[in-house]
Design an enzyme around this catalytic site. Structure first.
Site, PDB file in Angstrom:
ATOM      1  N   LEU A 123      -8.944 -16.578   1.104  1.00 32.77           N
ATOM      2  CA  LEU A 123     -10.281 -17.133   1.302  1.00 32.77           C
ATOM      3  C   LEU A 123     -11.186 -16.973   0.089  1.00 32.77           C
ATOM      4  CD1 LEU A 123     -11.037 -16.115   5.001  1.00 32.77           C
ATOM      5  CD2 LEU A 123     -10.437 -18.368   4.125  1.00 32.77           C
ATOM      6  N   CYS A 146     -10.750  -7.738   2.709  1.00 29.69           N
ATOM      7  CA  CYS A 146     -11.349  -8.661   3.686  1.00 29.69           C
ATOM      8  C   CYS A 146     -10.381  -8.994   4.825  1.00 29.69           C
ATOM      9  CB  CYS A 146     -11.803  -9.940   2.997  1.00 29.69           C
ATOM     10  SG  CYS A 146     -13.047  -9.660   1.742  1.00 29.69           S
ATOM     11  N   HIS A 147      -9.148  -9.311   4.484  1.00 26.28           N
ATOM     12  CA  HIS A 147      -8.159  -9.663   5.498  1.00 26.28           C
ATOM     13  C   HIS A 147      -6.826  -8.958   5.299  1.00 26.28           C
ATOM     14  CE1 HIS A 147     -11.069 -13.007   5.637  1.00 26.28           C
ATOM     15  NE2 HIS A 147     -10.929 -12.801   6.930  1.00 26.28           N
ATOM     16  N   GLY A 148      -6.759  -8.049   4.325  1.00 23.74           N
ATOM     17  CA  GLY A 148      -5.581  -7.209   4.170  1.00 23.74           C
ATOM     18  C   GLY A 148      -4.440  -7.776   3.359  1.00 23.74           C
TER      19      GLY A 148
END
Length: 182
Positions: A123, A146-148
């Site tokens: 992202l 943020c999302h790993g």
């Protein structure tokens, strides 16, 4: 015989009407070009943006094991002066099952220097790992909290939602320590 240019049945070459058609068409084409060209030209990047499209960096003072960050085209670029251990780890990971398979040798021009765009491919976050105390994820590269997403020492995605490896910008070594990006 006298020619009558006012009658439609006249189809001879070189009538005044033909000249007027060509002159009007030519004028319309030139006028259209004069109006459209500024619009097309305005779509080109401005001079300040073009100036940022190429960056030269002298890597002489960067010691093995350290990482630096610079800005190129408004994005961070991570430069990693890899140690022998990081190079060996990246080469060993070539044999692993990778989300976006790419050999370490395809991602670097010189094994000791890894240059990648520091933007997570999931992202667009900025992964951690450049600072000395930053987490580097489970593979010693970079970690996007943020999302790993976990990246290895070659910038390849190993775990997490990112669909592809960190991008490698176009670059060339001008000298042994001077690199031109862009």
């Amino acid at each position: 015989m006298v020619q009558d240019n006012d009658h439609p049945e006249h189809s001879g070459p070189g009538t005044r009407r033909d000249i007027l058609y060509y002159a009007t068409g030519g004028t319309a084409a030139v006028a259209t070009g004069a109006v459209v060209w500024p619009l097309i030209d305005s779509m080109n990047p401005s001079a300040d943006v073009s100036a940022l499209s190429v960056v030269q960096v002298d890597l002489e003072g960067v010691v093995p094991g350290s990482r630096i960050t610079l800005k190129w085209k408004g994005k961070p670029v991570f430069i990693d002066h890899r140690t022998e251990a990081r190079i060996a780890q990246a080469r060993a990971d070539d044999a692993e099952t990778l989300i976006d398979p790419e050999l370490d040798a395809e991602r670097v021009q010189k094994p000791e220097w890894l240059i990648v765009v520091g933007v997570c491919t999931h992202l667009g976050c900025i992964p951690l790992g450049q600072g000395g105390g930053d987490p580097t994820g489970g593979y010693g590269g970079w970690f996007c909290p943020c999302h790993g997403s976990h990246y290895d020492t070659s910038g390849r995605i190993r775990k997490g939602p990112a669909p592809r490896n960190l991008d490698v910008p176009t670059y060339e070594f001008v000298t042994d320590t001077l690199v031109k990006i862009g």
